[in-house]
Write an enzyme that holds these catalytic residues in place. Structure first.
Site, PDB file in Angstrom:
ATOM      1  N   TRP A 411       0.815  -1.214   0.000  1.00 51.46           N
ATOM      2  CA  TRP A 411       0.000   0.000   0.000  1.00 51.46           C
ATOM      3  C   TRP A 411       0.848   1.263   0.000  1.00 51.46           C
ATOM      4  O   TRP A 411       0.369   2.332  -0.397  1.00 51.46           O
ATOM      5  CB  TRP A 411      -0.937  -0.010   1.209  1.00 51.46           C
ATOM      6  CG  TRP A 411      -2.046  -0.989   1.081  1.00 51.46           C
ATOM      7  CD1 TRP A 411      -2.213  -2.148   1.778  1.00 51.46           C
ATOM      8  CD2 TRP A 411      -3.155  -0.900   0.187  1.00 51.46           C
ATOM      9  NE1 TRP A 411      -3.351  -2.796   1.368  1.00 51.46           N
ATOM     10  CE2 TRP A 411      -3.954  -2.053   0.393  1.00 51.46           C
ATOM     11  CE3 TRP A 411      -3.560   0.027  -0.772  1.00 51.46           C
ATOM     12  CZ2 TRP A 411      -5.127  -2.292  -0.315  1.00 51.46           C
ATOM     13  CZ3 TRP A 411      -4.728  -0.213  -1.479  1.00 51.46           C
ATOM     14  CH2 TRP A 411      -5.501  -1.349  -1.254  1.00 51.46           C
ATOM     15  N   ASN A 413       3.644   1.594  -1.802  1.00 58.41           N
ATOM     16  CA  ASN A 413       4.449   1.704  -3.012  1.00 58.41           C
ATOM     17  C   ASN A 413       3.674   1.545  -4.313  1.00 58.41           C
ATOM     18  O   ASN A 413       4.244   1.793  -5.367  1.00 58.41           O
ATOM     19  CB  ASN A 413       5.567   0.645  -2.985  1.00 58.41           C
ATOM     20  CG  ASN A 413       6.616   0.936  -1.956  1.00 58.41           C
ATOM     21  OD1 ASN A 413       7.568   1.677  -2.172  1.00 58.41           O
ATOM     22  ND2 ASN A 413       6.453   0.345  -0.762  1.00 58.41           N
ATOM     23  N   ASN A 415       0.834   3.198  -5.061  1.00 58.78           N
ATOM     24  CA  ASN A 415       0.210   4.475  -5.395  1.00 58.78           C
ATOM     25  C   ASN A 415       0.973   5.563  -4.652  1.00 58.78           C
ATOM     26  O   ASN A 415       0.587   5.992  -3.570  1.00 58.78           O
ATOM     27  CB  ASN A 415      -1.263   4.451  -4.992  1.00 58.78           C
ATOM     28  CG  ASN A 415      -2.030   5.648  -5.517  1.00 58.78           C
ATOM     29  OD1 ASN A 415      -1.450   6.649  -5.926  1.00 58.78           O
ATOM     30  ND2 ASN A 415      -3.348   5.560  -5.514  1.00 58.78           N
ATOM     31  N   ILE A 416       2.062   6.014  -5.253  1.00 60.40           N
ATOM     32  CA  ILE A 416       2.957   6.965  -4.586  1.00 60.40           C
ATOM     33  C   ILE A 416       2.295   8.323  -4.343  1.00 60.40           C
ATOM     34  O   ILE A 416       2.488   8.919  -3.269  1.00 60.40           O
ATOM     35  CB  ILE A 416       4.264   7.117  -5.385  1.00 60.40           C
ATOM     36  CG1 ILE A 416       5.039   5.799  -5.366  1.00 60.40           C
ATOM     37  CG2 ILE A 416       5.137   8.219  -4.816  1.00 60.40           C
ATOM     38  CD1 ILE A 416       5.455   5.325  -3.998  1.00 60.40           C
ATOM     39  N   PRO A 417       1.510   8.899  -5.272  1.00 53.97           N
ATOM     40  CA  PRO A 417       0.884  10.194  -4.967  1.00 53.97           C
ATOM     41  C   PRO A 417       0.009  10.166  -3.717  1.00 53.97           C
ATOM     42  O   PRO A 417       0.085  11.066  -2.875  1.00 53.97           O
ATOM     43  CB  PRO A 417       0.063  10.486  -6.231  1.00 53.97           C
ATOM     44  CG  PRO A 417       0.794   9.781  -7.320  1.00 53.97           C
ATOM     45  CD  PRO A 417       1.300   8.533  -6.691  1.00 53.97           C
ATOM     46  N   VAL A 418      -0.822   9.127  -3.567  1.00 54.55           N
ATOM     47  CA  VAL A 418      -1.666   9.032  -2.373  1.00 54.55           C
ATOM     48  C   VAL A 418      -0.816   8.756  -1.140  1.00 54.55           C
ATOM     49  O   VAL A 418      -1.070   9.305  -0.054  1.00 54.55           O
ATOM     50  CB  VAL A 418      -2.731   7.933  -2.570  1.00 54.55           C
ATOM     51  CG1 VAL A 418      -3.488   7.673  -1.270  1.00 54.55           C
ATOM     52  CG2 VAL A 418      -3.702   8.337  -3.669  1.00 54.55           C
ATOM     53  N   HIS A 419       0.216   7.928  -1.288  1.00 55.24           N
ATOM     54  CA  HIS A 419       1.091   7.627  -0.150  1.00 55.24           C
ATOM     55  C   HIS A 419       1.805   8.886   0.338  1.00 55.24           C
ATOM     56  O   HIS A 419       1.913   9.120   1.556  1.00 55.24           O
ATOM     57  CB  HIS A 419       2.105   6.561  -0.547  1.00 55.24           C
ATOM     58  CG  HIS A 419       3.146   6.307   0.490  1.00 55.24           C
ATOM     59  ND1 HIS A 419       2.861   5.721   1.713  1.00 55.24           N
ATOM     60  CD2 HIS A 419       4.486   6.575   0.513  1.00 55.24           C
ATOM     61  CE1 HIS A 419       3.960   5.630   2.429  1.00 55.24           C
ATOM     62  NE2 HIS A 419       4.958   6.138   1.737  1.00 55.24           N
ATOM     63  N   HIS A 452     -12.889   4.684  -0.213  1.00 52.66           N
ATOM     64  CA  HIS A 452     -13.297   3.550  -1.040  1.00 52.66           C
ATOM     65  C   HIS A 452     -14.815   3.347  -0.979  1.00 52.66           C
ATOM     66  O   HIS A 452     -15.457   3.116  -2.012  1.00 52.66           O
ATOM     67  CB  HIS A 452     -12.573   2.279  -0.582  1.00 52.66           C
ATOM     68  CG  HIS A 452     -11.192   2.139  -1.139  1.00 52.66           C
ATOM     69  ND1 HIS A 452     -10.109   2.821  -0.647  1.00 52.66           N
ATOM     70  CD2 HIS A 452     -10.710   1.385  -2.174  1.00 52.66           C
ATOM     71  CE1 HIS A 452      -9.025   2.500  -1.338  1.00 52.66           C
ATOM     72  NE2 HIS A 452      -9.357   1.632  -2.260  1.00 52.66           N
TER      73      HIS A 452
END
Length: 584
Positions: A411, A413, A415-419, A452
């Site tokens: 989780w 790695n 989706n880097i923008p959300v992370h 979600h």
């Protein structure tokens, strides 16, 4: 043949070699190899006369002498020294052919080149999927219909709720910009600005949700797309107001110029000039705001890293990938996933466990392939297309999530923008306030679960909390995998959660959606029957009672309660509407 010819012996080819002077001479043959120890006696061929090669003539002025070969040719003059072996070594090689070594597939061997096995897996995967695809074509025929895609976004060609709703998000964007301008000049206080930002951010989530729920011409796909856009705008605006608040804190600390650690240096343009860094409040412009809105990032900063130029070939490749993968995704969903989901409803309604597992595994293959294609389409093709078009320099949109050995690593790695947003604006601020690390991670999963569910329940107009519970189930799963599974076992657990978990969510959501649609149709039929027969003063026929009881049970439980309500549909339709429509 004459005696002279017999005396001459076999015809041999003469080679000319040279011996370099100085120290121990070495022989250089005509083919480029060397032979050392010239003064020693050269071994002879077996079965040939014992002849020796002699050095003829004095050394030349350049330190080289010529060799002339006799009838027999020494093997050293034609073989490399690497190929020379003593008689003892040859005998040992003949007598012993075994050494101490491990099998290649043993972990102790240290062997790691499995490229052929990887290619074999790819070939087997292609053949297996080709068989499934041919089976699908033979069973269902061609189901791909590009025109049907339009109906997923539009019910009425004269009503365009999705584009209108997306355009309306500019109101919230401009509200955030003008609020920051007032805060920068001190027209409003920090408390008032915070209240305005909270109201604006809350409205950014509530307004599209209310619109999707109230507008009947809004399709589920159009609702998902609209709410996804508003979710991105919400995260961007939150980062925008947070970053500008930090800038005001620095300015209040009497900082003459913005020197924040994450501000990027100027990048030279293609013409050699440099982009000047922007300082607060010089960033509060429409140009800066909308660049951030369209940039492929959720975290705002005053000076983004910029690429020197737009690579047209790179841009066209990403555009071609976007168009091609869009058509491929739509085709696979229509041809492969939709029939599988439709055929999976009956086993779930009948609670046939064996067939449920079979249908789940059958759906897992196309669902996972479509998910992988979607990942490449969105995080590589689309994000790189936007970044190249806007000359956005930070292209790290994902990392090696496929090597994840824990759920948490996946989780963090994939989706880097959300992370980055969660880490910068949610996780680290909680740690600074003294919150436990595990509680902070759980809170991050809680926020992700909320969004979600927000993107699933509202467009489908049903609230079952399946998406929320699925995301929150990642917390104990992440603890279990990190505690008991390591290395390849952890990586296999991550892949299993992706391959099996997603089709479970798809089947549950699809089943509930189908129930909602059918229950809505039942309500409509029963209401019409009540209205028409009530006006006539006639009671409701007995054949409607099972359907009415099923509706009451479904309304109370919210579970799968599907019974056949169309057994007497023709009869009831003729009785109800026959006087109005004689052709029925």
């Amino acid at each position: 043949m004459s005696d002279k010819a017999e005396m001459r012996g076999p015809i041999t080819r003469w080679r000319r070699t040279t011996v370099t002077g100085g120290g121990a001479p070495s022989v250089k043959q005509a083919n480029g190899t060397k032979c050392h120890d010239v003064g020693k006696k050269l071994p002879q061929y077996i079965g040939e006369p014992n002849t020796e090669a002699e050095v003829s003539g004095p050394a030349s002025t350049n330190g080289k002498v010529d060799w002339e070969m006799g009838m027999s040719r020494p093997p050293q003059l034609r073989r490399s020294p690497k190929k020379q072996r003593s008689a003892v070594e040859d005998i040992n090689e003949k007598l012993s052919c075994h050494v101490l070594q491990e099998s290649l597939l043993s972990s102790a061997s240290g062997y790691s080149n499995y490229r052929g096995i990887l290619n074999w897996c790819v070939v087997m995967l292609m053949l297996g999927n080709a068989r499934l695809f041919l089976e699908n074509i033979i069973k269902y025929g061609i189901l791909v219909d590009p025109i049907q895609v339009v109906s997923l976004f539009l019910k009425d060609p004269y009503s365009w709720p999705t584009p209108c709703l997306i355009i309306a998000c500019n109101v919230f964007i401009l509200a955030a910009l003008y609020t920051e301008r007032r805060l920068a000049v001190g027209t409003i206080s920090e408390t008032t600005g915070q209240i305005l930002h909270i109201f604006n951010l809350t409205s950014t989530l509530i307004f599209p949700a209310a619109t999707v729920l109230s507008v009947t011409s809004m399709t589920p796909v159009g609702g998902v797309f609209s709410l996804a856009i508003y979710t991105v705008v919400f995260l961007k605006l939150y980062s925008y107001q947070d970053t500008n608040r930090w800038c005001r804190e620095i300015r209040q600390a009497k900082a003459k110029r913005l020197t924040r650690s994450y501000s990027c240096p100027s990048v030279a343009q293609s013409d050699g000039s440099a982009l000047t860094n922007v300082s607060y409040p010089g960033n509060l412009t429409h140009r800066d705001m909308y660049y951030f809105v369209f940039a492929p990032t959720l975290c705002y900063q005053l000076n983004f890293p910029r690429s020197p130029r737009i690579r047209k070939r790179f841009l066209m490749r990403r555009l071609f990938e976007m168009l091609f993968l869009t058509q491929l995704l739509v085709g696979l969903i229509q041809q492969w996933m939709v029939p599988t989901i439709q055929n999976s409803m009956k086993p779930f309604q009948e609670m046939d466990f064996s067939r449920m597992v079979e249908r789940l595994l059958k759906l897992a293959v196309p669902n996972h392939l479509i998910w992988l294609m979607f990942f490449y389409w969105f995080f590589h093709s689309t994000m790189n297309f936007l970044a190249e078009l806007l000359q956005f320099g930070d292209r790290e949109f994902y990392k090696d999530w496929w090597n994840s050995e824990t759920i948490t690593y996946f989780w963090a790695n994939w989706n880097i923008p959300v992370h980055k947003w969660c880490l910068r604006h949610f996780y680290k601020p909680m740690l600074k306030r003294g919150v436990n690390k595990f509680l902070a991670q759980t809170a991050v999963f809680l926020v992700s679960a909320f969004f979600h569910e927000y993107l699933v329940s509202i467009p489908l107009k049903m609230f079952r909390l399946w998406a929320f519970m699925g995301m929150m189930a990642q917390v104990p799963l992440a603890w279990f995998v990190s505690r008991f599974l390591n290395g390849n076992y952890g990586n296999a657990a991550v892949w299993m959660s992706l391959i099996i978990g997603q089709p479970v969510a798809v089947l549950i959501t699809s089943g509930d959606s189908k129930v909602e649609i059918q229950l809505g149709a039942k309500h409509s039929v029963l209401e019409n029957a009540h209205t028409i027969l009530g006006n006539k003063g006639e009671p409701l026929p007995s054949e409607y009672e099972p359907q009415q009881n099923c509706l009451h049970r479904a309304d109370r439980s919210g579970c799968f309660c599907i019974s056949s309500y169309v057994s007497h549909f023709s009869y009831t339709t003729r009785q109800t509407f026959g006087h109005t429509f004689p052709f029925i």
